[in-house]
Design an enzyme around this catalytic site. Sequence first.
Site, short mmCIF file in Angstrom:
data_model
loop_
_atom_site.label_atom_id
_atom_site.label_comp_id
_atom_site.label_asym_id
_atom_site.label_seq_id
_atom_site.Cartn_x
_atom_site.Cartn_y
_atom_site.Cartn_z
N SER A 303 -1.73 -2.07 1.26
CA SER A 303 -2.64 -1.12 0.65
C SER A 303 -3.95 -0.96 1.41
O SER A 303 -3.98 -0.38 2.48
CB SER A 303 -2.88 -1.52 -0.81
OG SER A 303 -3.24 -0.42 -1.58
N LYS A 328 2.43 0.19 1.32
CA LYS A 328 2.00 0.77 0.04
C LYS A 328 1.02 1.88 0.34
O LYS A 328 -0.10 1.64 0.77
CB LYS A 328 1.34 -0.28 -0.86
CG LYS A 328 0.83 0.32 -2.17
CD LYS A 328 0.21 -0.73 -3.06
CE LYS A 328 -0.37 -0.10 -4.32
NZ LYS A 328 -1.56 0.73 -4.04
N GLN A 332 -4.65 3.93 -6.75
CA GLN A 332 -4.69 3.89 -8.20
C GLN A 332 -6.10 4.15 -8.72
O GLN A 332 -7.07 3.64 -8.16
CB GLN A 332 -4.20 2.53 -8.74
CG GLN A 332 -2.72 2.32 -8.63
CD GLN A 332 -2.24 2.23 -7.20
OE1 GLN A 332 -2.79 1.50 -6.39
NE2 GLN A 332 -1.22 3.01 -6.87
#
Length: 477
Positions: A303, A328, A332
């Site tokens: 991420s 990833k 979010q």
Amino acid sequence: MRRSRLFLLGSILLIGGVLFGLNGCGKSGSESAKPISKLPVLDEVYETIQEKAVYPVEKDRLVEGALRGMTDTIGDPYSTYLTEQEAASHRESLAGSRVGIGAEVTRTNGKYIIVSPIKGGPAEKAGLQPYDEIVKVGNERLSNETLQEVVNLIRGKEGTEVKMTIFRPDADKHMEYTIVRDQIPVQSVSHQLLEERGAKLGYIALTMFGEETAKEWQKATSEVIKQGAKAIIIDVRGNPGGYLMAVSEIAGSLLNEDKVFVVMQDAKGNLTPLVTEKSADLDYNERLKQIPVVLVQDVGSASASEVLSAAVKDLKRGAIIGTTSFGKGTVQETMELTNGGELKLSTNKWLTPKEKWIHGKGVKADIEVKQSILFTEHLQMVTETFKEGHYNDQIAYAQRMLKAFDYETGRVDGFFDKDTAEAVQAFRADHQIADNDAMDREFFTTLKAAVEEYRGDAKNDKQLRMAIDYLVNELAE
């Protein structure tokens, strides 16, 4: 929903989620027939369960179950519903400090074991030791709780006391402790100056991208540069991600102003490039922008870590060494809910500066270097005793470690056979512990210490060695 935060975190924390808020969420109504939403079918199921279910369920739990179920349907493991307590724990995991007793706890064979008290923390000051088994927290005797439930029992407000009963195997007795909870600093950046063949290199390790990471990064890089570092090694191995703002500030210190370091793509496909900004400390940043950089990553780099490595790679700011990262590629947004919980929902994809989506693929290393299993295997605290004829996953763990140390176990499937017994006996003899062929606590403690010693020698770290060699050669040109 009152406020939100953007973050990129690679580890899957919980399952569940929500697409919209339910009226009265987290509050018990006075009547079971009171509507909880504007969707009749939800109210119908809710009321029927309340009135007729033979197994009683608290109203809040029914609502939370519905919230979790909604994002289960999305099929996105990163979109989750967090209860109020879970949300607090999640925020704490990225904070600069947390309240607790300062000890790592693990669960093994149904027992809750102290792995290691943090140096200078309340647990160490009170006298807790590695391998202490937690038997009671307060007046509650532990039995089948999850590890998270035990951690929640131990946690509390700063300055309050927690009473614990532990069993200490070495003393073969139970002991009681009263420990005062305190703030435990969480450091996400560590650094040191490496000197190799006349070259001075700054080594900066980032364990996550938390609230204080950017400040810690600036302090660490500033110190190694003042010490004479002519190049920087950035280590994001095992870094699961964190806040986007932290990545933005770190990328800004490495790249020239107004450089696109990541591109956001929303649900409608709209692209929003994010660019680096000017830093207040111009002199510091100018020096950092000009020196060679190498980034070391592995499959645990996810991420936010991948945002940084992709920017370094696409913009040709440095070389990536190690293995392909996790993969990833979503962002979010965390939004507060009226019941005190939070909704963590994937609202954007993130693309590299060249507008590539790495989701499910990862960022490939420029120079691939695989690490020894002695670096990648999770170290276990084992309290059981195993002998020839036993079969267990923890035996398989020991077989893998022994094989990596060149002891001939013959197999690594967890079956304790004659070859394994001979390997254990040889290991025990080499480390001067009791002469037998059992995998007991003394054996596992010694094995763990041997692996930690191996990891502590930088010469055994193949990926770091490659990074050092690469930079030394580049500085020599």
